[in-house]
Design a protein around this motif. Structure first.
Motif, PDB file in Angstrom:
ATOM      1  N   UNK A   1       0.899  -1.001   0.055  1.00 16.25           N
ATOM      2  CA  UNK A   1      -0.068   0.167  -0.467  1.00 16.25           C
ATOM      3  C   UNK A   1       0.508   1.260  -0.025  1.00 16.25           C
ATOM      4  N   UNK A   2       0.248   2.362   0.061  1.00 13.59           N
ATOM      5  CA  UNK A   2       0.951   3.531  -0.135  1.00 13.59           C
ATOM      6  C   UNK A   2       1.102   4.449   0.970  1.00 13.59           C
ATOM      7  N   UNK A   3       0.345   4.018   1.573  1.00 16.72           N
ATOM      8  CA  UNK A   3       0.549   4.293   4.019  1.00 16.72           C
ATOM      9  C   UNK A   3      -0.139   2.694   4.370  1.00 16.72           C
ATOM     10  N   UNK A   4       0.348   3.182   5.224  1.00 15.79           N
ATOM     11  CA  UNK A   4      -0.430   1.942   6.121  1.00 15.79           C
ATOM     12  C   UNK A   4      -2.063   1.961   5.769  1.00 15.79           C
ATOM     13  N   UNK A   5      -2.309   0.678   5.456  1.00 16.81           N
ATOM     14  CA  UNK A   5      -3.816   0.148   5.391  1.00 16.81           C
ATOM     15  C   UNK A   5      -4.478   0.212   6.592  1.00 16.81           C
ATOM     16  N   UNK A   6      -5.717   0.145   7.109  1.00 20.49           N
ATOM     17  CA  UNK A   6      -7.130  -0.097   8.327  1.00 20.49           C
ATOM     18  C   UNK A   6      -7.017  -1.527   8.130  1.00 20.49           C
ATOM     19  N   UNK A   7      -7.071  -2.340   9.106  1.00 19.05           N
ATOM     20  CA  UNK A   7      -7.091  -3.915   8.787  1.00 19.05           C
ATOM     21  C   UNK A   7      -8.409  -4.456   9.467  1.00 19.05           C
TER      22      UNK A   7
ATOM     23  N   UNK B   1       1.486  -4.711  14.051  1.00 19.97           N
ATOM     24  CA  UNK B   1       2.460  -4.512  13.416  1.00 19.97           C
ATOM     25  C   UNK B   1       2.523  -4.076  12.265  1.00 19.97           C
ATOM     26  N   UNK B   2       1.370  -2.744  11.889  1.00 15.89           N
ATOM     27  CA  UNK B   2       0.956  -3.059  10.412  1.00 15.89           C
ATOM     28  C   UNK B   2       1.741  -1.891   9.936  1.00 15.89           C
ATOM     29  N   UNK B   3       1.816  -2.868   8.950  1.00 15.93           N
ATOM     30  CA  UNK B   3       3.011  -1.826   7.919  1.00 15.93           C
ATOM     31  C   UNK B   3       2.085  -1.961   6.388  1.00 15.93           C
ATOM     32  N   UNK B   4       2.613  -1.256   5.543  1.00 17.47           N
ATOM     33  CA  UNK B   4       2.320  -0.961   4.249  1.00 17.47           C
ATOM     34  C   UNK B   4       2.747  -2.254   3.276  1.00 17.47           C
ATOM     35  N   UNK B   5       3.642  -3.503   3.575  1.00 17.92           N
ATOM     36  CA  UNK B   5       3.290  -4.847   3.498  1.00 17.92           C
ATOM     37  C   UNK B   5       3.119  -5.861   3.730  1.00 17.92           C
ATOM     38  N   UNK B   6       2.476  -6.298   4.949  1.00 21.19           N
ATOM     39  CA  UNK B   6       2.020  -6.864   5.890  1.00 21.19           C
ATOM     40  C   UNK B   6       1.708  -6.627   7.015  1.00 21.19           C
ATOM     41  N   UNK B   7       0.682  -7.283   7.863  1.00 24.37           N
ATOM     42  CA  UNK B   7       1.121  -7.432   9.594  1.00 24.37           C
ATOM     43  C   UNK B   7       0.700  -8.577  10.158  1.00 24.37           C
ATOM     44  N   UNK B   8       0.218  -8.853  11.388  1.00 23.79           N
ATOM     45  CA  UNK B   8       0.572  -9.585  12.006  1.00 23.79           C
ATOM     46  C   UNK B   8      -0.959 -10.034  12.002  1.00 23.79           C
ATOM     47  N   UNK B   9      -1.890 -10.846  12.537  1.00 20.27           N
ATOM     48  CA  UNK B   9      -2.711 -11.641  12.806  1.00 20.27           C
ATOM     49  C   UNK B   9      -2.578 -11.930  13.812  1.00 20.27           C
ATOM     50  N   UNK B  10      -3.154 -11.833  15.214  1.00 23.79           N
ATOM     51  CA  UNK B  10      -3.400 -12.680  17.065  1.00 23.79           C
ATOM     52  C   UNK B  10      -4.067 -13.426  16.945  1.00 23.79           C
ATOM     53  N   UNK B  11      -3.646 -14.610  17.772  1.00 24.46           N
ATOM     54  CA  UNK B  11      -5.335 -15.019  18.640  1.00 24.46           C
ATOM     55  C   UNK B  11      -4.562 -15.095  19.889  1.00 24.46           C
ATOM     56  N   UNK B  12      -5.677 -15.207  20.791  1.00 26.03           N
ATOM     57  CA  UNK B  12      -5.383 -15.283  21.975  1.00 26.03           C
ATOM     58  C   UNK B  12      -6.354 -15.985  22.970  1.00 26.03           C
ATOM     59  N   UNK B  13      -5.846 -16.838  24.273  1.00 30.56           N
ATOM     60  CA  UNK B  13      -6.391 -17.169  24.145  1.00 30.56           C
ATOM     61  C   UNK B  13      -5.987 -17.481  26.032  1.00 30.56           C
ATOM     62  N   UNK B  14      -6.932 -18.035  26.511  1.00 29.28           N
ATOM     63  CA  UNK B  14      -6.572 -17.934  28.457  1.00 29.28           C
ATOM     64  C   UNK B  14      -7.438 -18.964  28.942  1.00 29.28           C
ATOM     65  N   UNK B  15      -6.789 -19.000  30.588  1.00 28.33           N
ATOM     66  CA  UNK B  15      -7.564 -20.308  31.566  1.00 28.33           C
ATOM     67  C   UNK B  15      -7.649 -21.831  30.943  1.00 28.33           C
ATOM     68  N   UNK B  16      -8.654 -22.142  30.758  1.00 29.49           N
ATOM     69  CA  UNK B  16      -8.620 -23.068  30.825  1.00 29.49           C
ATOM     70  C   UNK B  16      -9.366 -24.031  29.579  1.00 29.49           C
ATOM     71  N   UNK B  17      -9.539 -22.650  28.635  1.00 28.28           N
ATOM     72  CA  UNK B  17      -9.904 -22.826  26.854  1.00 28.28           C
ATOM     73  C   UNK B  17      -9.675 -23.536  26.481  1.00 28.28           C
ATOM     74  N   UNK B  18      -9.692 -24.460  25.964  1.00 26.84           N
ATOM     75  CA  UNK B  18      -8.938 -25.839  24.929  1.00 26.84           C
ATOM     76  C   UNK B  18      -9.546 -25.038  23.186  1.00 26.84           C
ATOM     77  N   UNK B  19      -8.212 -24.893  22.389  1.00 33.35           N
ATOM     78  CA  UNK B  19      -8.473 -24.213  21.168  1.00 33.35           C
ATOM     79  C   UNK B  19      -8.532 -25.690  19.713  1.00 33.35           C
ATOM     80  N   UNK B  20      -8.904 -26.082  19.356  1.00 32.42           N
ATOM     81  CA  UNK B  20      -8.991 -27.181  18.290  1.00 32.42           C
ATOM     82  C   UNK B  20      -8.181 -26.218  16.700  1.00 32.42           C
ATOM     83  N   UNK B  21      -8.845 -25.225  16.714  1.00 31.84           N
ATOM     84  CA  UNK B  21      -8.293 -24.557  15.210  1.00 31.84           C
ATOM     85  C   UNK B  21      -8.986 -23.510  14.816  1.00 31.84           C
ATOM     86  N   UNK B  22      -8.345 -22.563  14.472  1.00 34.10           N
ATOM     87  CA  UNK B  22      -8.589 -20.704  14.251  1.00 34.10           C
ATOM     88  C   UNK B  22      -9.051 -20.982  13.217  1.00 34.10           C
ATOM     89  N   UNK B  23      -9.919 -20.579  12.084  1.00 36.07           N
ATOM     90  CA  UNK B  23      -9.445 -19.376  10.772  1.00 36.07           C
ATOM     91  C   UNK B  23      -9.621 -18.370  10.798  1.00 36.07           C
TER      92      UNK B  23
END
Length: 115
Positions: A47-53, A76-98
């Motif tokens: 992008x020319x400038x940092x995009x909205x995600x 960590x959003x830049x003109x070229x890329x960004x980090x997608x971040x998933x968090x959980x806590x406690x006793x939660x058991x997450x098999x998969x996320x899309x």
């Protein structure tokens, strides 16, 4: 409010399986306490400038016997890329996320050069 200064606006979307931990006993499925999965997403062109995600859970598979805690964000959003971040806590058991994502921002015209 973010005001774009360009008549050329780019929109790119994608979908990414962030993890599938139930198959191999990964930390999101077997762990306890604070856990995080982070995936770097690169755009097809900068992008020319940092995009909205925008991010959204597209599919989640969470154990029904535990509390269902989920936090999907980006960083960590830049003109070229960004980090997608998933968090959980406690006793939660997450098999998969899309997660789905959309990047919206100014793009360069074909005849626009950086001098």
């Amino acid at each position: 409010m973010r005001k774009l200064r360009n008549h050329l606006i780019g929109v790119q979307q994608g979908s990414h399986v962030m993890f599938s931990d139930f198959e191999d006993g990964g930390e999101m499925w077997t762990g306890r306490g604070p856990r995080e999965a982070r995936v770097r997403i690169a755009y097809d062109e900068p992008f020319k400038t940092v995009p909205v995600i925008l991010t959204a859970l597209a599919m989640f598979d969470i154990d029904e016997r535990t509390n269902q805690r989920a936090d999907l964000t980006h960083g960590n959003v830049t003109e070229e890329a960004f980090d997608m971040i998933f968090r959980t806590w406690g006793d939660t058991r997450v098999a998969r996320i899309r997660a789905d994502w959309t990047a919206i921002g100014e793009v360069r015209a074909d005849d626009e050069w950086d001098v």
